[in-house]
Design a protein around this motif. Structure first.
Motif, short mmCIF file in Angstrom:
data_model
loop_
_atom_site.label_atom_id
_atom_site.label_comp_id
_atom_site.label_asym_id
_atom_site.label_seq_id
_atom_site.Cartn_x
_atom_site.Cartn_y
_atom_site.Cartn_z
N MET A 144 4.70 -12.22 -3.20
CA MET A 144 4.32 -11.11 -4.08
C MET A 144 2.92 -11.31 -4.63
O MET A 144 2.42 -12.43 -4.73
N PHE A 145 2.28 -10.20 -4.97
CA PHE A 145 0.94 -10.16 -5.57
C PHE A 145 -0.07 -10.95 -4.73
O PHE A 145 -0.91 -11.69 -5.25
N ALA A 146 0.02 -10.75 -3.43
CA ALA A 146 -0.88 -11.45 -2.51
C ALA A 146 -1.79 -10.49 -1.76
O ALA A 146 -2.40 -10.88 -0.76
N GLY A 147 -1.88 -9.25 -2.22
CA GLY A 147 -2.78 -8.29 -1.58
C GLY A 147 -2.16 -7.49 -0.45
O GLY A 147 -2.89 -6.80 0.27
N GLY A 148 -0.84 -7.57 -0.28
CA GLY A 148 -0.19 -6.81 0.78
C GLY A 148 0.21 -5.41 0.33
O GLY A 148 0.01 -5.01 -0.83
N ASP A 149 0.79 -4.65 1.24
CA ASP A 149 1.24 -3.28 0.92
C ASP A 149 2.49 -2.94 1.73
O ASP A 149 2.56 -1.93 2.39
N ILE A 150 3.51 -3.83 1.62
CA ILE A 150 4.67 -3.73 2.48
C ILE A 150 5.96 -3.41 1.73
O ILE A 150 6.98 -3.10 2.35
N PHE A 151 5.94 -3.45 0.41
CA PHE A 151 7.14 -3.36 -0.40
C PHE A 151 7.01 -2.21 -1.40
O PHE A 151 6.13 -2.27 -2.28
N PRO A 152 7.78 -1.13 -1.25
CA PRO A 152 8.89 -0.87 -0.31
C PRO A 152 8.40 -0.38 1.05
O PRO A 152 7.22 -0.11 1.24
N SER A 153 9.34 -0.24 1.98
CA SER A 153 9.01 0.19 3.34
C SER A 153 8.65 1.68 3.34
O SER A 153 9.48 2.54 3.02
N GLY A 154 7.41 1.98 3.72
CA GLY A 154 6.98 3.37 3.79
C GLY A 154 7.65 4.13 4.92
O GLY A 154 7.95 5.32 4.78
N HIS A 155 7.87 3.48 6.06
CA HIS A 155 8.56 4.13 7.18
C HIS A 155 9.96 4.59 6.76
O HIS A 155 10.39 5.72 7.05
N THR A 156 10.68 3.70 6.06
CA THR A 156 12.04 4.03 5.66
C THR A 156 12.07 5.14 4.63
O THR A 156 12.86 6.10 4.74
#
Length: 343
Positions: A144-156
């Motif tokens: 968490m808080f590592a610069g990602g953009d995966i949570f939550p799943s946009g596809h789902t």
């Protein structure tokens, strides 16, 4: 025999007004339960609970290596959760329904739901900044808080909202049940496909399902705003059509310039100094002229834009000085020439 399908559709009677869903107690209860599930998933990931350990177990299991024969098919199936292609497909179908039902509500509902999806899901993605399985740095970490953009799943979440709109806009209970089952199957398959490919954690998919369902359950709160937007669009369209018709109809007859009173013309048989003429002059808004001066009065009116005096002489506008007499014009006959002075 004419086979023009559009002409046949135009002859069909206008469908009855479709009632928009309301925020019932049952829907409010579902919204509250889904919101509690949403908060619980976020909290479980933040504290690195057993859910994060399950995420790592599924990721290290590598489903795409366990069943490689499904990979080619699922690469295409996951497109049903991509925002661009699904939005275009659903918008085409809802555009057809809008034309058949003489309403913009289906398209406006779709636009509202996609706007809510981008705002809510996008804000949580950027705020939590979780990294995906392919970019994980430490085994067992929540990333968490590592610069990602995966949570939550946009596809789902997109699959739940885009295909769930079809069930939300269904006009009969039977169609709503069938479309709800279809949208649930598609969104469930898209979420599990992202876990199979390895682009999302299992908790990402759980939160994506909850995020999409929250938007569908909250749509009745936005129905009054959608209705006002539809009325405004129709009003603007009517104004545009009226302006277009005015332009196509040609220029309007030119009005007489100036805002002064119009002269009143009397017939030749009526003397201008009689009792009838005095009564007309009292009630008339403009000067009273004999009928013989009609041409002179109208010409003076057209050239100057001001009322004309009796006798055909136009009235000079206020504040305008008359031009000086021409120097090349000689003295009048019968009057002596003025002597030159100052020289």
């Amino acid at each position: 025999m004419r086979t023009d399908i559009f002409a046949r559709l135009d002859r069909e009677p206008e469908p009855p007004k479709i009632e928009a869903p309301r925020m019932s107690r049952h829907r409010i209860a579902l919204f509250g339960g889904t919101l509690a599930f949403y908060v619980a998933i976020v909290w479980a990931v933040l504290i690195t609970s057993w859910l994060v350990a399950l995420d790592w177990k599924v990721m290290l299991f590598r489903p795409y290596q366990q069943w490689p024969e499904l990979h080619a098919f699922l690469d295409y199936y996951v497109v049903l959760g991509q925002r661009g292609p699904t939005a275009v497909m659903v918008a085409c179908w809802l555009g057809w329904r809008s034309w058949r039902q003489h309403t913009l509500r289906p398209l406006l509902v779709l636009g509202t739901s996609l706007l809510l999806l981008n705002v809510t899901v996008g804000a949580v993605k950027l705020g939590l900044g979780r990294l995906g399985p392919h970019y994980a740095t430490q085994i067992g970490s929540a990333e968490m808080f590592a610069g990602g953009d995966i949570f939550p799943s946009g596809h789902t979440a997109n699959a739940v909202v885009t295909w769930g709109i079809l069930a939300y806009l269904a006009t009969t209970p039977r169609a709503r049940r069938y479309l709800s089952a279809v949208s649930a199957t598609v969104s469930l398959g898209v979420g599990l496909t992202t876990v199979y490919i390895g682009t999302h954690w299992l908790s990402d998919v759980l939160l994506g399902w909850a995020a999409g369902l929250l938007i569908l359950l909250a749509l009745p709160w936005f129905e009054p705003l959608i209705a006002r937007a539809e009325m405004w669009i129709f009003a603007m369209r009517e104004r545009g059509w009226e302006r277009w018709r005015e332009r196509r109809g040609g220029a309007r007859p030119a009005s007489v310039p100036g805002g002064g009173p119009q002269p009143v013309l009397l017939p030749q048989s009526m003397a201008t100094d009689g009792p009838a003429a005095e009564a007309v002059a009292t009630a008339a808004p403009g000067p009273v002229l004999p009928a013989g001066h009609a041409g002179t009065a109208l010409r003076a009116r057209a050239h100057t834009g001001h009322p004309a005096r009796p006798g055909g002489m136009p009235v000079a506008p206020a504040g305008v000085r008359r031009p000086p007499p021409h120097n090349d014009r000689g003295p009048r006959a019968g009057s002596p020439a003025r002597p030159m002075t100052g020289g």
